[in-house]
Design a protein around this motif. Structure first.
Motif, short mmCIF file in Angstrom:
data_model
loop_
_atom_site.label_atom_id
_atom_site.label_comp_id
_atom_site.label_asym_id
_atom_site.label_seq_id
_atom_site.Cartn_x
_atom_site.Cartn_y
_atom_site.Cartn_z
N ALA A 170 0.83 -1.21 0.00
CA ALA A 170 0.00 0.00 0.00
C ALA A 170 0.87 1.26 0.00
CB ALA A 170 -0.93 0.00 1.21
N VAL A 171 1.95 1.25 0.78
CA VAL A 171 2.84 2.41 0.82
C VAL A 171 3.55 2.57 -0.52
CG1 VAL A 171 4.87 3.43 1.91
CG2 VAL A 171 3.16 2.25 3.30
N ARG A 172 4.08 1.48 -1.05
CA ARG A 172 4.77 1.55 -2.35
C ARG A 172 3.83 2.00 -3.45
NH1 ARG A 172 7.78 -3.03 -0.39
NH2 ARG A 172 6.23 -4.46 -1.26
N ASP A 173 2.59 1.54 -3.40
CA ASP A 173 1.61 1.93 -4.41
C ASP A 173 1.30 3.42 -4.32
OD1 ASP A 173 -0.10 0.72 -6.55
OD2 ASP A 173 -1.70 1.66 -5.38
N TYR A 174 1.25 3.93 -3.10
CA TYR A 174 1.03 5.36 -2.94
C TYR A 174 2.18 6.15 -3.54
CZ TYR A 174 0.48 9.97 -0.97
OH TYR A 174 0.35 11.34 -0.85
N VAL A 175 3.41 5.70 -3.31
CA VAL A 175 4.58 6.38 -3.86
C VAL A 175 4.53 6.36 -5.39
CG1 VAL A 175 7.10 6.28 -4.10
CG2 VAL A 175 6.04 5.94 -1.86
N ARG A 176 4.15 5.21 -5.97
CA ARG A 176 4.03 5.13 -7.44
C ARG A 176 2.96 6.08 -7.95
NH1 ARG A 176 5.04 -0.53 -6.93
NH2 ARG A 176 2.83 -0.86 -6.51
N ASP A 177 1.81 6.11 -7.28
CA ASP A 177 0.73 7.02 -7.69
C ASP A 177 1.19 8.47 -7.67
OD1 ASP A 177 -0.98 4.91 -7.99
OD2 ASP A 177 -2.12 5.27 -6.14
N ALA A 178 1.90 8.84 -6.60
CA ALA A 178 2.36 10.22 -6.47
C ALA A 178 3.37 10.57 -7.56
CB ALA A 178 2.96 10.44 -5.09
N ALA A 179 4.28 9.64 -7.85
CA ALA A 179 5.28 9.88 -8.89
C ALA A 179 4.63 9.97 -10.26
CB ALA A 179 6.33 8.76 -8.88
N PHE A 180 3.71 9.08 -10.54
CA PHE A 180 3.04 9.07 -11.85
C PHE A 180 2.23 10.34 -12.05
CE2 PHE A 180 -0.40 7.83 -14.74
CZ PHE A 180 0.34 7.32 -15.80
N THR A 181 1.49 10.75 -11.03
CA THR A 181 0.67 11.96 -11.13
C THR A 181 1.54 13.19 -11.34
OG1 THR A 181 -1.08 11.00 -9.76
CG2 THR A 181 -1.02 13.39 -9.93
N THR A 182 2.64 13.28 -10.61
CA THR A 182 3.53 14.43 -10.75
C THR A 182 4.13 14.48 -12.16
OG1 THR A 182 4.09 14.35 -8.40
CG2 THR A 182 5.60 15.54 -9.84
N LEU A 183 4.63 13.35 -12.64
CA LEU A 183 5.19 13.30 -13.99
C LEU A 183 4.14 13.69 -15.03
CD1 LEU A 183 7.18 12.57 -16.23
CD2 LEU A 183 6.59 10.15 -15.87
N ASN A 184 2.94 13.13 -14.90
CA ASN A 184 1.90 13.42 -15.88
C ASN A 184 1.54 14.90 -15.91
OD1 ASN A 184 1.66 10.84 -16.79
ND2 ASN A 184 -0.11 10.32 -15.55
N ARG A 185 1.48 15.51 -14.75
CA ARG A 185 1.11 16.92 -14.70
C ARG A 185 2.11 17.81 -15.44
NH1 ARG A 185 -0.99 17.75 -8.43
NH2 ARG A 185 -3.12 17.06 -8.81
N PHE A 186 3.38 17.54 -15.21
CA PHE A 186 4.38 18.40 -15.84
C PHE A 186 4.59 18.04 -17.31
CE2 PHE A 186 5.10 19.23 -11.39
CZ PHE A 186 5.28 20.61 -11.40
#
Length: 664
Positions: free
Chosen positions: A76-92
């Motif tokens: 669950a923690v690793r998945d949250y980190v992946r979600d945060a990284a993916f969302t940040t990359l997608n936004r920029f």
């Protein structure tokens, strides 16, 4: 897009992913007391500011939400980190794509020296700070503005956006995105799709396959089958489904044939279609049941723009079910139609489903950008463009895993049988993340809907027996379920449930706001999935998953698709055919194996030949021999070697490009 360009996107995507995940993991551990091994401190440390404590509550609630959905603490923690990284990359990456399209001012291409930030600082000079806080404030204002239309990606209330990269990491990310090797990619619509594919490396896929022959969960199933569909394949399949369907409806009187370079002419081109086949464009429904980044839907969008214009010019165009008025009656001039068409296409025509939540970010962004491009092509200024708020992209995933929240919400619904039905939906959606569009939830809920309607009618009958003036008043939120079909049922209750979900979130107290919001988001997706599953579509297009299904869903999958259970693509074709209207068409990438292997004989005979014999088959190599080969007429075959993309790099040996028809 050539191989070198794609390789540059892959390198950049993987570099940024590593940077962000390492940074976010360090922040979780060092700032918010959340460890990668899944341990979470009961309370935040004294070093946290008041704002950081609020952010920590959102992070912890999100991780707990993932755990209640069945994840192990560390996962669950690793998945949250992946979600945060993916969302940040997608936004920029999205901002880099929006800049050359004139949809935002230059904001990141020159970092803090970008023109947009310089103008912003002209109004508030104090924002030019050494620590980058003012620049972050400026970027977040852009996110807020964009979130009015592309909410799923830019909404800062999304828990995946809580973390912000440290300044050194942020600067390095911008340096990568602004690199010379990527200069040419940001004007290309398909760039965001390649970023989606390359976020997960080939090494990660290889490791998954080495560890288990079958996907162990929905995430592995999504990653193993995450391949961006090349443009020439998309065009071939779409030209011979949506293009061919419109061509037949108009008896060949359409300019679409010139636009559809891959449309295959058949011997019945001059045949007169039945009058019932002709449709108003707003009644044309297209589905990609494994939509990924939405590549099929983007090309459909381009064809639909032409289709809407032709229908408007056709004085014999039928009245649609959507409005009861023809396009000409609803839009007095062609310019009026062109202004409305992008929104109409996203509202009425295009639908997508996927098991990967990230697809909602990518596909909705891609469709929104395609709508803005249509406005630009027709010279509609930014200020005059209608706001695009809707794209029918649905995530197939289990509904809320918190039993207490399910109970609290369902007990608030009126009439009470709607609460019972909601509980049944939650139960039936438990395998949605493993089966996606293959979950035939509309069948399993049919009896439940009938029971709910019967209970409502019985209650209505009792109230009618009261003396005049003594009939109890309806409570707020109750509505009439009598006299409607199962298909119309969810269209009637969907808005009511969504309204109840918003009220449920707004009523949250004692720090439950994030939990309830996550609950509401999942519930909305579940209801939308049920409503979509009950529809029929004129066109189904797909690059489906291949191979075996998830271990978790194997028993239900085998029972649901006994004729197609030996390969996911075969089951997707069977499911797609079942979702077609009487005159619908299905286009799918499939494998040769289904046309000669004994294990798929029932699929060939009882699904393909019996329900939707192939009309056009595009072959990249050669047809197999053997007694079990399906009988495909030579006139339906198309040699496809000449259309294998730039340099032939996209040829996938062993796969057909198939068009199935139903009802013609």
């Amino acid at each position: 897009m050539d191989k070198d360009t794609r390789n540059a996107i892959e390198r950049a995507t993987q570099r940024i992913r590593r940077l962000l995940q390492e940074d976010f993991a360090e922040q979780l551990d060092g700032v918010f007391d959340v460890r990668l091994d899944g341990r979470v401190a009961d309370e935040g440390g004294r070093h946290l500011t008041g704002r950081q404590l609020l952010l920590r509550d959102r992070i912890v609630a999100t991780i707990e939400h993932k755990r209640r959905a069945g994840m192990k603490p560390a996962d669950a923690v690793r998945d949250y980190v992946r979600d945060a990284a993916f969302t940040t990359l997608n936004r920029f990456a999205a901002l880099k794509m929006l800049e050359p399209r004139g949809l935002v001012s230059q904001c990141i291409s020159r970092g803090e020296n970008s023109i947009g930030f310089a103008e912003f600082c002209g109004l508030a000079p104090a924002l030019k700070t050494a620590d980058g806080a003012g620049y972050r404030f400026y970027i977040e204002r852009i996110f807020d503005e964009l979130s009015t239309e592309v909410k799923v990606l830019f909404d800062r209330r999304d828990p995946a956006s809580v973390l912000w990269p440290k300044k050194a990491i942020f600067d390095e990310m911008l340096e990568i995105l602004n690199g010379d090797d990527l200069k040419a990619v940001w004007k290309e619509d398909e760039t965001i799709g390649w970023i989606y594919q390359f976020f997960n490396s080939s090494e990660e896929r290889r490791q998954m396959r080495d560890e288990s022959a079958a996907p162990r969960n929905s995430r592995e199933l999504a990653i193993r089958n995450q391949f961006f569909t090349p443009s020439y394949v998309v065009q071939f399949l779409t030209d011979n489904t949506l293009g061919r369907l419109w061509h037949k409806m108009r008896n060949g009187d359409t300019g679409l044939a010139k636009s559809c370079a891959y449309m295959v002419k058949t011997s019945d081109d001059g045949a007169e279609p039945s009058s019932s086949a002709k449709k108003d464009p707003r009644d044309l429904r297209i589905l990609d049941p494994a939509c990924g980044s939405g590549h099929f839907l983007l090309y459909c969008f381009a064809l639909l723009l032409l289709i809407y214009e032709e229908a408007w010019n056709d004085e014999t165009s039928p009245v649609p079910s959507a409005t009861g008025r023809t396009l000409r009656q609803d839009y007095a001039t062609l310019d009026d139609l062109k202004k409305a068409a992008p929104g109409l296409i996203l509202q009425h025509n295009l639908h997508g489903v996927d098991i990967d939540p990230r697809c909602a970010q990518i596909a909705q962004l891609a469709l929104w950008m395609r709508a803005q491009r249509a406005f630009m092509d027709t010279k509609i200024s930014r200020g005059d463009r209608p706001i695009i708020r809707r794209a029918n992209i649905v995530i197939a995933e289990p509904m809320p895993g918190d039993p207490k929240l399910v109970e609290d919400f369902s007990s608030s619904l009126r009439p009470a049988m709607i609460g019972d039905l909601f509980n049944e939906i939650v139960s039936e959606m438990r395998l949605a993340g493993e089966m996606g569009s293959l979950l035939p939830i509309e069948r399993t809920l049919a009896l439940s809907i009938d029971r709910a309607r019967s209970a409502f009618n019985e209650e209505q009958s009792r109230t009618q027996k009261f003396l005049p003036g003594m009939t109890p008043m309806k409570r707020q939120g109750e509505f009439d379920l009598s006299g409607i079909s199962n298909a119309a049922f969810f269209e009637e209750i969907e808005e009511n449930i969504f309204s109840a979900l918003k009220a449920f979130v707004s009523d949250a107290v004692n720090g439950k706001g994030t939990r309830r919001r996550l609950f509401a988001d999942d519930a909305e997706q579940g209801i939308a999935f049920v409503e979509l599953s009950g529809r029929k579509f004129d066109v189904v297009l797909m690059n489906p998953p291949f191979g075996v299904g998830s271990v978790v869903a194997k028993k239900v999958f085998d029972e649901t698709y006994p004729k197609s259970k030996n390969d996911l693509y075969a089951a997707f074709v069977e499911r797609g055919i079942g979702l077609l209207t009487d005159h619908g068409r299905l286009g799918a990438i499939s494998s040769r194996t289904g046309f000669f292997q004994p294990s798929l004989q029932r699929w060939r005979e009882e699904v393909i030949l019996a329900k939707a014999p192939p009309v056009v088959v595009g072959d990249l190599e050669h047809f197999p021999t053997g007694k079990n080969r399906v009988g495909i007429p030579k006139t339906a075959r198309v040699r496809f070697k000449l259309h294998a993309g730039e340099g032939g790099q996209h040829v996938w040996p062993g796969r057909f490009r198939l068009i199935f028809a139903k009802g013609w």
